[in-house]
Design an enzyme around this catalytic site. Structure first.
Site, short mmCIF file in Angstrom:
data_model
loop_
_atom_site.label_atom_id
_atom_site.label_comp_id
_atom_site.label_asym_id
_atom_site.label_seq_id
_atom_site.Cartn_x
_atom_site.Cartn_y
_atom_site.Cartn_z
N ASP A 1 37.84 40.43 40.83
CA ASP A 1 37.07 41.57 41.37
C ASP A 1 37.47 42.84 40.64
O ASP A 1 38.54 42.91 40.01
CB ASP A 1 37.27 41.72 42.88
CG ASP A 1 38.70 42.08 43.28
OD1 ASP A 1 39.65 41.55 42.66
OD2 ASP A 1 38.88 42.90 44.21
N GLU B 1 41.54 41.62 45.38
CA GLU B 1 42.74 42.42 45.13
C GLU B 1 42.45 43.91 45.29
O GLU B 1 43.23 44.65 45.88
CB GLU B 1 43.28 42.16 43.71
CG GLU B 1 44.71 42.64 43.50
CD GLU B 1 44.83 44.11 43.14
OE1 GLU B 1 45.93 44.67 43.26
OE2 GLU B 1 43.81 44.73 42.73
N1 BES Z 1 46.35 46.26 38.52
C1 BES Z 1 46.43 47.24 39.54
C2 BES Z 1 47.85 47.64 39.87
C3 BES Z 1 48.67 48.24 38.77
C4 BES Z 1 48.09 48.97 37.74
C5 BES Z 1 50.03 48.09 38.79
C6 BES Z 1 48.87 49.52 36.73
C7 BES Z 1 50.81 48.67 37.82
C8 BES Z 1 50.23 49.37 36.76
C9 BES Z 1 45.74 46.71 40.78
O1 BES Z 1 44.50 46.12 40.49
C10 BES Z 1 45.45 47.83 41.72
O2 BES Z 1 44.70 48.69 41.37
N2 BES Z 1 46.01 47.80 42.91
C11 BES Z 1 45.69 48.73 43.94
C12 BES Z 1 46.15 48.16 45.23
C13 BES Z 1 45.20 48.07 46.31
C14 BES Z 1 43.81 48.40 46.22
C15 BES Z 1 45.68 47.51 47.59
C16 BES Z 1 46.39 50.03 43.69
O3 BES Z 1 47.50 50.08 43.15
O4 BES Z 1 45.80 51.05 44.07
MN MN Z 2 44.61 44.85 38.93
MN MN Z 3 43.05 47.82 40.25
#
Ligand code: BES
Ligand code: MN
Ligand code: MN
Length: 462
Positions: A88, A158
């Site tokens: 997603d 995610e």
């Molecule tokens: N891939 C990201 C998280 C990420 C990006 C970790 C860059 C470290 C470096 C992930 O898809 C993401 O965006 N996670 C969300 C969490 C959520 C929606 C619960 C976030 O971090 O905002």
């Molecule tokens: Mn991600």
């Molecule tokens: Mn993300």
């Protein structure tokens, strides 16, 4: 390994074309309007896993979008790597700030990506990154170099908090049995400075509503005599930080693990150029908690940020109105050992306690996740480090990522498994922003580096 490099070079264009096919499907999990597209993406991922040589590929239903599962078991006595990723993507808005349409991938060069970058929503986060693992499997199968078992678990929720994944892990413990989790969904410092994230922040995501009078009012007739919910909300939000940018919620820092002077000294050795940072973001100065560096502010310190705020009249022209209601979405990034549930409760109690008379406050909870730290003292971390050292010619630097991947803490608590955050993107790749992109160099380097991890990995035992 030469055989891998030759195979990748011979199939370079097809590897890009296949990723483009995935990027053309707008799998936005947050918006129900895209439901059919998200499901279509799951089907496409299933087909691609099968084509790469995975077996027992299936769509596993959850209460939300399905998890795509697949495996290649060469010998049950050998170690098993469980690859996690997400198909997603974030919404593409604001759409008019994209130079080319978000779901029509194109390659353009940038100063940071002179070899070209793939511009599309999800190119880096996470389609381009999880697809490297699908192609790495193909590379190993076609060069007879797969040394252990692989399982794939690619989810579709995610970006909206993985709410149904905890139950999926509980129900599928046997199927997901493995020695380690391997994830490419984070960043490296730069293309000539490889790094491996050894931490992720947790998250508490709240929504608040401030209600004043029972209807929108004439701001001349009533203005000055009745609480304006937007004025009140702004003041409440402003009070969440003091003049040193410390968060004022009582108890907020109680469980925060402070790093030792040596640990902070080690963190400060990671290359960081403040001028380039400011230039990239077109800001003339940075802002953050007193007493901490930028790397520390995003890596080891918790935050409280407004993600969106609305209410009253926001249309064309001017309307004189004293609004009845004001809203904000507020998220807090958490660090070890803060608990998402505890912090959400502290926020709720505090936000209610600071509301002045004349308004009512309602706090609700969207989603959350727990922070994680990954040990560098494991066979899996060492294998990842050696893999990058082989293909980049430099030992990767352990770093703390500021983002969150809620499932990583659950892999540990439910399955008892550690994760390796084997990301290949760059923070400047505009994840979640308009014009998200992923370097062609990064994509191909990842496909080359992942098989090296398998060569070096010897199982869960220390
Ligand atoms: N891939 C990201 C998280 C990420 C990006 C970790 C860059 C470290 C470096 C992930 O898809 C993401 O965006 N996670 C969300 C969490 C959520 C929606 C619960 C976030 O971090 O905002
Ligand atoms: Mn991600
Ligand atoms: Mn993300």
């Amino acid at each position: 390994m030469q055989a891998h490099q030759d195979y990748i070079a011979a199939n370079r264009q097809r590897f890009l074309d296949e990723l483009f096919e995935l990027l053309r499907i707008p799998s936005v999990s947050a918006d129900p309007q895209y439901k059919a597209d998200v499901l279509r993406t799951a089907d496409a991922v299933k087909a691609k896993l099968e084509a790469a040589g995975a077996t027992n590929v299936e769509l596993c239903p959850t209460d939300g979008y399905p998890v795509v599962y697949g495996e290649k078991i060469i010998d049950p006595a050998k170690p098993t790597v469980l690859v996690y990723g997400h198909y997603d993507v974030q919404p593409a808005d604001p759409i008019d700030l994209w130079t080319t349409p978000p779901f029509e991938p194109v390659i353009r060069t940038t100063p940071i990506h002179p070899e070209g970058a793939i511009f599309a929503r999800g190119s880096c986060d996470d389609k381009g990154q999880f697809y490297m693992h699908v192609k790495a499997l193909e590379v190993m199968l076609n060069t007879n170099t797969l040394p252990c078992n692989v399982k794939f678990m690619i989810e579709g929720e995610e970006e909206v908090g993985s709410a149904n994944l905890g139950a999926f892990l509980q129900k599928n413990k046997e199927k997901l049995k493995a020695d380690v989790i391997l994830i490419s969904d984070t960043s490296i410092i730069a293309n000539d400075t490889p790094s491996i994230d050894v931490g992720l922040r947790g998250l508490s995501y709240m929504e608040v509503e401030v209600v004043g009078p029972n209807r929108d009012l004439h701001s001349g007739v009533y203005g000055g005599a009745v609480a304006n919910p937007i004025n009140v909300l702004c003041k409440m939000i402003a009070s969440l930080h003091d003049e040193n940018k410390h968060i004022t919620i009582p108890g907020f820092y109680d469980d925060v693990v402070e790093l030792s002077a040596e640990e902070r000294e080690e963190m400060s050795r990671a290359p960081f150029n403040l001028d380039e940072y400011k230039k990239d973001l077109a800001i003339d100065d940075i802002m953050g908690e007193a007493g901490y560096s930028t790397i520390e502010r995003t890596g080891i310190r918790p935050t409280c940020d407004v993600n969106g705020i609305w209410g009253g009249y926001t249309g064309e022209g001017a309307k004189t109105v004293l609004p009845s209601k004001a809203y904000a979405k507020i998220s807090m990034r958490l660090v070890p050992n803060q608990s998402s549930e505890k912090i959400s409760k502290l926020f709720d109690a505090h936000f209610n306690s600071i509301a002045p008379k004349g308004v009512k406050v309602k706090v609700s909870y969207h989603h959350g996740g727990e922070p994680v730290v990954v040990s560098t003292n494991s066979n899996a971390y060492r294998a990842a480090s050696r893999a990058m050292e082989t293909t980049y010619g430099k030992k990767p630097i352990p770093t703390r990522g500021g983002g969150s991947i809620p499932i990583v803490a659950l892999f540990k608590s439910v399955l008892g498994l550690d994760s390796v955050l084997f990301g290949f993107g760059l923070d400047s790749d505009a994840l979640h922003s308009p014009n998200e992109h992923y370097g062609v160099f990064n994509y191909l380097k990842g496909i080359e580096t992942i098989p090296q991890f398998y060569q070096f990995y010897t199982g869960a035992k220390q």
